[in-house]
Scaffold this motif. Structure first.
Motif, PDB file in Angstrom:
ATOM      1  N   GLU A  60       0.839  -1.214   0.000  1.00 22.06           N
ATOM      2  CA  GLU A  60       0.000   0.000   0.000  1.00 22.06           C
ATOM      3  C   GLU A  60       0.868   1.257   0.000  1.00 22.06           C
ATOM      4  O   GLU A  60       0.566   2.232  -0.685  1.00 22.06           O
ATOM      5  N   ASP A 108       5.159  -0.520 -11.317  1.00 21.97           N
ATOM      6  CA  ASP A 108       4.348  -1.648 -10.905  1.00 21.97           C
ATOM      7  C   ASP A 108       5.175  -2.423  -9.897  1.00 21.97           C
ATOM      8  O   ASP A 108       6.390  -2.546 -10.054  1.00 21.97           O
ATOM      9  N   GLN A 127       2.188   1.762  -3.522  1.00 23.37           N
ATOM     10  CA  GLN A 127       1.140   2.216  -4.436  1.00 23.37           C
ATOM     11  C   GLN A 127       0.734   3.667  -4.187  1.00 23.37           C
ATOM     12  O   GLN A 127       0.241   4.326  -5.090  1.00 23.37           O
ATOM     13  N   SER A 128       0.949   4.177  -2.979  1.00 22.51           N
ATOM     14  CA  SER A 128       0.535   5.550  -2.678  1.00 22.51           C
ATOM     15  C   SER A 128       1.679   6.561  -2.793  1.00 22.51           C
ATOM     16  O   SER A 128       1.519   7.721  -2.413  1.00 22.51           O
ATOM     17  N   ARG A 153       0.869   6.584 -11.981  1.00 13.61           N
ATOM     18  CA  ARG A 153       1.816   5.660 -11.352  1.00 13.61           C
ATOM     19  C   ARG A 153       2.645   5.008 -12.459  1.00 13.61           C
ATOM     20  O   ARG A 153       2.158   4.161 -13.200  1.00 13.61           O
ATOM     21  N   ALA A 178       8.615   5.721  -5.402  1.00 22.37           N
ATOM     22  CA  ALA A 178       8.023   4.433  -5.024  1.00 22.37           C
ATOM     23  C   ALA A 178       9.039   3.574  -4.271  1.00 22.37           C
ATOM     24  O   ALA A 178       8.690   2.933  -3.267  1.00 22.37           O
TER      25      ALA A 178
END
Length: 125
Positions: A12, A27, A15-16, A24, A63
């Motif tokens: 999480e 992956d 992804q944020s 984004r 990320a």
């Protein structure tokens, strides 16, 4: 396959992470026999053509930072392999507009290094 107990919160956090134009550009995928490793891919197909490879790299860096931070907050240590799929002399920027590129493979060390709590947070400030 075992599921790392903190993995949902760790994913999480990845992804944020902030991203260029809110798209984004990465992956994240679970890997390893114990599913204790996260592979972070730059994915140029997720962003418009006018986004430069440099902007994709910046987004992937955010990320990766969130991933490492979430692992540390979980009381674990990350072991990071940067650009495991690229040749040593090949710059990342040259590959970021060519689809999906493995940017980092991050293993979550299985032993807790220490419990993060209020006292630990105050010591770091």
């Amino acid at each position: 396959m075992a599921w790392h107990p903190d993995m949902a919160r760790i994913i999480e956090a990845v992804q944020s992470a902030p991203s260029i134009f809110g798209r984004r550009a990465w992956d994240a995928a679970l890997a390893g026999e114990e599913r204790d490793r996260v592979e972070l891919y730059a994915d140029a197909d997720r962003v418009p053509d006018d986004v430069s490879p440099r902007e994709v790299a910046i987004s992937c860096g955010a990320a990766l930072y969130n991933l490492r931070l979430a692992i540390r907050v979980a009381g674990r240590e990350p072991s990071v392999w940067m650009l495991p799929g690229l040749d040593q002399g090949s710059p990342l920027i040259d590959h970021l507009n060519r689809g999906r590129v493995l940017v980092a493979s991050v293993e979550i060390m299985t032993e807790r290094t220490k419990q993060i709590g209020r006292a630990s947070c105050r010591e770091r400030v």
